[in-house]
Design an enzyme around this catalytic site. Structure first.
Site, mmCIF file in Angstrom:
data_model
loop_
_atom_site.group_PDB
_atom_site.id
_atom_site.type_symbol
_atom_site.label_atom_id
_atom_site.label_comp_id
_atom_site.label_asym_id
_atom_site.label_seq_id
_atom_site.Cartn_x
_atom_site.Cartn_y
_atom_site.Cartn_z
ATOM 1 N N HIS A 159 0.845 -1.209 0.000
ATOM 2 C CA HIS A 159 0.000 0.000 0.000
ATOM 3 C C HIS A 159 0.875 1.252 0.000
ATOM 4 O O HIS A 159 0.629 2.200 -0.747
ATOM 5 C CB HIS A 159 -0.889 0.049 1.254
ATOM 6 C CG HIS A 159 -1.959 -1.004 1.305
ATOM 7 N ND1 HIS A 159 -2.121 -1.854 2.378
ATOM 8 C CD2 HIS A 159 -2.938 -1.339 0.431
ATOM 9 C CE1 HIS A 159 -3.147 -2.656 2.158
ATOM 10 N NE2 HIS A 159 -3.666 -2.368 0.979
ATOM 11 N N LYS A 196 -16.272 -7.263 2.750
ATOM 12 C CA LYS A 196 -15.795 -8.649 2.820
ATOM 13 C C LYS A 196 -16.031 -9.271 4.190
ATOM 14 O O LYS A 196 -16.647 -10.300 4.323
ATOM 15 C CB LYS A 196 -14.303 -8.703 2.475
ATOM 16 C CG LYS A 196 -14.028 -8.409 1.018
ATOM 17 C CD LYS A 196 -12.544 -8.470 0.715
ATOM 18 C CE LYS A 196 -11.948 -7.091 0.723
ATOM 19 N NZ LYS A 196 -10.528 -7.042 0.438
ATOM 20 N N ARG A 200 -1.089 -5.753 -8.244
ATOM 21 C CA ARG A 200 0.109 -6.538 -7.893
ATOM 22 C C ARG A 200 0.388 -7.575 -8.971
ATOM 23 O O ARG A 200 1.496 -7.739 -9.435
ATOM 24 C CB ARG A 200 -0.095 -7.268 -6.558
ATOM 25 C CG ARG A 200 -0.195 -6.369 -5.365
ATOM 26 C CD ARG A 200 -0.755 -7.108 -4.184
ATOM 27 N NE ARG A 200 -2.097 -7.596 -4.480
ATOM 28 C CZ ARG A 200 -2.914 -8.125 -3.607
ATOM 29 N NH1 ARG A 200 -2.531 -8.293 -2.360
ATOM 30 N NH2 ARG A 200 -4.130 -8.518 -3.943
ATOM 31 N N SER A 238 -2.944 -7.756 2.910
ATOM 32 C CA SER A 238 -3.249 -7.549 4.333
ATOM 33 C C SER A 238 -3.635 -8.865 4.994
ATOM 34 O O SER A 238 -3.233 -9.153 6.119
ATOM 35 C CB SER A 238 -4.393 -6.550 4.485
ATOM 36 O OG SER A 238 -4.028 -5.289 3.986
HETATM 37 O O1 PNS Z 1 -8.523 -2.817 0.225
HETATM 38 P P1 PNS Z 1 -9.744 -3.388 -0.422
HETATM 39 O O2 PNS Z 1 -10.547 -4.203 0.577
HETATM 40 O O3 PNS Z 1 -9.439 -4.170 -1.668
HETATM 41 O O4 PNS Z 1 -10.633 -2.128 -0.850
HETATM 42 C C1 PNS Z 1 -11.898 -2.318 -1.418
HETATM 43 C C2 PNS Z 1 -12.658 -0.987 -1.553
HETATM 44 C C3 PNS Z 1 -12.703 -0.271 -0.228
HETATM 45 C C4 PNS Z 1 -11.972 -0.128 -2.561
HETATM 46 C C5 PNS Z 1 -14.077 -1.361 -2.039
HETATM 47 O O5 PNS Z 1 -14.580 -2.377 -1.226
HETATM 48 C C6 PNS Z 1 -15.042 -0.190 -2.010
HETATM 49 O O6 PNS Z 1 -14.958 0.679 -2.840
HETATM 50 N N1 PNS Z 1 -15.973 -0.190 -1.014
HETATM 51 C C7 PNS Z 1 -16.977 0.841 -0.859
HETATM 52 C C8 PNS Z 1 -18.362 0.318 -1.277
HETATM 53 C C9 PNS Z 1 -18.545 0.436 -2.788
HETATM 54 O O7 PNS Z 1 -18.461 1.503 -3.345
HETATM 55 N N2 PNS Z 1 -18.773 -0.718 -3.430
HETATM 56 C C10 PNS Z 1 -18.872 -0.789 -4.868
HETATM 57 C C11 PNS Z 1 -17.484 -0.879 -5.476
HETATM 58 S S1 PNS Z 1 -17.493 -0.979 -7.235
#
Ligand code: PNS
Length: 171
Positions: free
Chosen positions: A25, A49, A99, A136
Site C-alpha cells: 500500500h 468482505k 500486484r 493484508s
Molecule cells: O482494500 P480493499 O478491501 O481491496 O478495498 C476495497 C474498496 C474499499 C476499494 C471497495 O470495497 C469499495 O470501494 N468499497 C466501498 C463500497 C462500494 O463503493 N462498493 C462498490 C465498489 S465498485
C-alpha cells in the site's frame, strides 16, 4: 493563478480497507503522491468482505504515521459507496494498485462500476514486484501465527500489530 482563475491541483483518492496497511500500500501511496497534486488515502469504514481486525482508529493511526513525511497526502475515511464519496470530495481520479494480473479482473469491473456511478475514472499503478505476494490478509495470518512480517509492513504498523497481539493474548 492563470487568466484570473485559481488553478486546482489534481485530487486523487486511493481507497482501501487497509486492515492493516502494508508496504505494498505504501509503495502505491508514494508513487501516486508523485503523480498527483493531492492524494487522499480513504479508509472504508465497514469493508464488505468481513469485519476488520483493526478498528477504524487503529487503521487511521497506522496510515497517518506511515505517510507523515508525504506532505501532499492525507488520510480520511468514508462510509457507503466509494462513488458517492469521490463525488462529494470532487476528486478527479481514483487510484488503485495492481500486484498481479489476477488483480485486474475484479478491479476492472469495480472501475467500470465506479465510473458508471460517478463519472470518475480509475487509474492503476503497478506496485513494486517485491510486494506482489503481500496482502493484508496474508500479513495478518503470518503475524498472528508467529511469523516475521517486519519487511512487509511500515514500522508504525508493526508496532500497532504487536500491541494488538499482546492484547489478544491477554484475553
Ligand atoms: O482494500 P480493499 O478491501 O481491496 O478495498 C476495497 C474498496 C474499499 C476499494 C471497495 O470495497 C469499495 O470501494 N468499497 C466501498 C463500497 C462500494 O463503493 N462498493 C462498490 C465498489 S465498485
Amino acid at each position: 493563478m492563470t487568466n484570473g482563475k485559481l488553478m486546482r491541483v489534481t485530487r486523487a483518492v486511493y481507497p482501501g480497507s487497509f486492515d492493516p496497511p502494508t508496504n505494498g500500500h505504501l509503495d502505491v501511496i508514494e508513487r501516486a503522491a508523485r503523480c498527483f497534486g493531492e492524494l487522499v488515502v480513504a479508509i472504508v469504514v465497514n469493508p464488505q468482505k468481513r469485519a476488520p481486525m483493526f478498528s477504524l482508529e487503529e487503521r487511521e493511526q497506522m496510515l497517518q504515521a506511515s505517510v507523515a513525511s508525504l506532505e501532499n497526502v492525507r488520510v480520511e475515511h468514508f462510509r457507503g459507496l466509494l462513488a458517492d464519496y469521490v463525488r462529494a470530495l470532487e476528486a478527479d481520479v481514483i487510484v488503485k494498485g495492481l500486484r498481479v494480473v489476477s488483480d485486474f479482473e475484479s478491479e476492472m469491473s469495480a472501475a467500470l462500476m465506479n465510473r458508471a456511478l460517478s463519472d470518475v475514472d480509475t487509474l492503476f499503478l503497478m506496485s513494486d514486484q517485491r510486494y506482489s505476494f503481500v496482502s493484508s490478509s496474508l500479513v495478518k495470518e503470518v503475524f498472528f501465527l508467529g511469523g516475521d512480517v517486519a519487511a512487509l509492513v511500515p514500522e508504525p504498523v508493526l508496532r500497532v500489530m504487536a500491541e494488538k497481539r499482546t492484547h489478544l493474548q491477554r484475553r
